[in-house]
Design an enzyme around this catalytic site. Sequence first.
Site, PDB file in Angstrom:
ATOM      1  N   ARG A 154      -6.022 -14.753  10.362  1.00 36.46           N
ATOM      2  CA  ARG A 154      -6.887 -15.816   9.855  1.00 36.46           C
ATOM      3  C   ARG A 154      -7.174 -16.882  10.925  1.00 36.46           C
ATOM      4  O   ARG A 154      -8.277 -17.424  10.983  1.00 36.46           O
ATOM      5  CB  ARG A 154      -6.260 -16.460   8.617  1.00 36.46           C
ATOM      6  CG  ARG A 154      -6.247 -15.553   7.400  1.00 36.46           C
ATOM      7  CD  ARG A 154      -5.512 -16.209   6.236  1.00 36.46           C
ATOM      8  NE  ARG A 154      -5.558 -15.409   5.035  1.00 36.46           N
ATOM      9  CZ  ARG A 154      -4.707 -14.432   4.740  1.00 36.46           C
ATOM     10  NH1 ARG A 154      -3.734 -14.125   5.598  1.00 36.46           N
ATOM     11  NH2 ARG A 154      -4.808 -13.745   3.609  1.00 36.46           N
ATOM     12  N   TYR A 185       0.839  -1.193   0.000  1.00 40.68           N
ATOM     13  CA  TYR A 185       0.000   0.000   0.000  1.00 40.68           C
ATOM     14  C   TYR A 185       0.882   1.254   0.000  1.00 40.68           C
ATOM     15  O   TYR A 185       2.101   1.166  -0.108  1.00 40.68           O
ATOM     16  CB  TYR A 185      -0.994  -0.064   1.154  1.00 40.68           C
ATOM     17  CG  TYR A 185      -1.926  -1.258   1.007  1.00 40.68           C
ATOM     18  CD1 TYR A 185      -2.693  -1.415  -0.146  1.00 40.68           C
ATOM     19  CD2 TYR A 185      -2.016  -2.255   1.981  1.00 40.68           C
ATOM     20  CE1 TYR A 185      -3.523  -2.519  -0.321  1.00 40.68           C
ATOM     21  CE2 TYR A 185      -2.848  -3.355   1.810  1.00 40.68           C
ATOM     22  CZ  TYR A 185      -3.592  -3.485   0.657  1.00 40.68           C
ATOM     23  OH  TYR A 185      -4.402  -4.576   0.475  1.00 40.68           O
ATOM     24  N   LEU A 202       1.226 -17.200   9.459  1.00 38.48           N
ATOM     25  CA  LEU A 202       1.047 -18.650   9.565  1.00 38.48           C
ATOM     26  C   LEU A 202       1.496 -19.201  10.913  1.00 38.48           C
ATOM     27  O   LEU A 202       2.085 -20.271  11.008  1.00 38.48           O
ATOM     28  CB  LEU A 202       1.774 -19.371   8.417  1.00 38.48           C
ATOM     29  CG  LEU A 202       1.202 -19.129   7.017  1.00 38.48           C
ATOM     30  CD1 LEU A 202       1.958 -19.961   5.985  1.00 38.48           C
ATOM     31  CD2 LEU A 202      -0.290 -19.444   6.957  1.00 38.48           C
TER      32      LEU A 202
END
Length: 364
Positions: A325, A183, A302
């Site tokens: 997540r 970004y 992760l």
Amino acid sequence: MSSPLFQPYDLGGLQLSNRIVIAPMCQYSASDGNATDWHLMHIGQMALSGAGLFVIEATAVEAEGRISAADLGLWNDANEAALRRVLDGVRAHSGMPIAIQLGHAGRKASVARPWEGGAQIAPTAGGWQTVAPSSIPHAAHENPPHSLDADGLRRVRTAFADAAKRAARLELDAVEVHGAHGYLLHQFLSPLANARDDAYGGTLENRLRFPLEVFDAVREAFPHDRPVGMRISASDWVDGGWDIEQSVALAQALKARGASFIHVSSGGVSTEQQIPLTPGYQVAFAERIRAETGLPTIAVGLITEPEHAESILAAGQADLIGLARAMLYDPRWPWHAAAKLGAQIKVAPQYLRCAPREVARLFG
């Protein structure tokens, strides 16, 4: 020995009950930048998870800085009022500290929501004109961004500062400046996206200049007794791009400017990136930045198992563990981690009776 993951932590004066940080997760569910009932549901369930800190998703500092038209924003009074309604509802039932990530998508703005394909929407098709350090599109087929001139740079800096003032009025506990994932601020940092030949491009010192100006503006606008940090991509995973050595230099400059933490991610600026997606693949970046600068680090990427998170902290590779997540998949991840690691965790009284007998003693 008590669990490192469940030890309290002082983050720039903000007291966290444990080392679990719920990292920002875009929900693509706002209306004209305004938080909706979805945000009340989403933030509400995360705020009852037992984590030490929740960070609100990437929140645009101006309308053109949204990733998608459904992004959360904090550029006007309506945005502020809508988010206040959500925060008031959450705070009535949770004492978890809440931070916000302020960002600008730059050339990666004006895209469809992920479940609608995620492709860039050109101005002629209902999108808007994007801006960037240079007129280089993220992907060759996309509409080229306009290069920010002096007035544009000033406008964006001011927008970040104004959003930080709104965050302060909302009594948010911390601000994370978004300098990662390809970004706008990352675009200034990376030579893959920044081809300027003025004071904001070329040398490392010049490429650092605008992100540091934005950080300074946010730090000045947000109360000094509340922490401000930055999320960065420590590597572009492309030869000749932004890398860990430059990330260390950025972290050193941020520390000198009063940064309270650095949230270490990677990638996002180039379609040519080659990322080795294995558990903890970004932890080494956080470890090096922490070792060379002493700046508190949040490791993310992760990390899904409590034992893995625990080992990162025990080895001194990071100070805090960011989960995204994994928290969406299991909003009670901190409960289950506490049960596995033999730690105690605070639970809303309405839920106290739900624990299996063998772990009930761990619910505070």
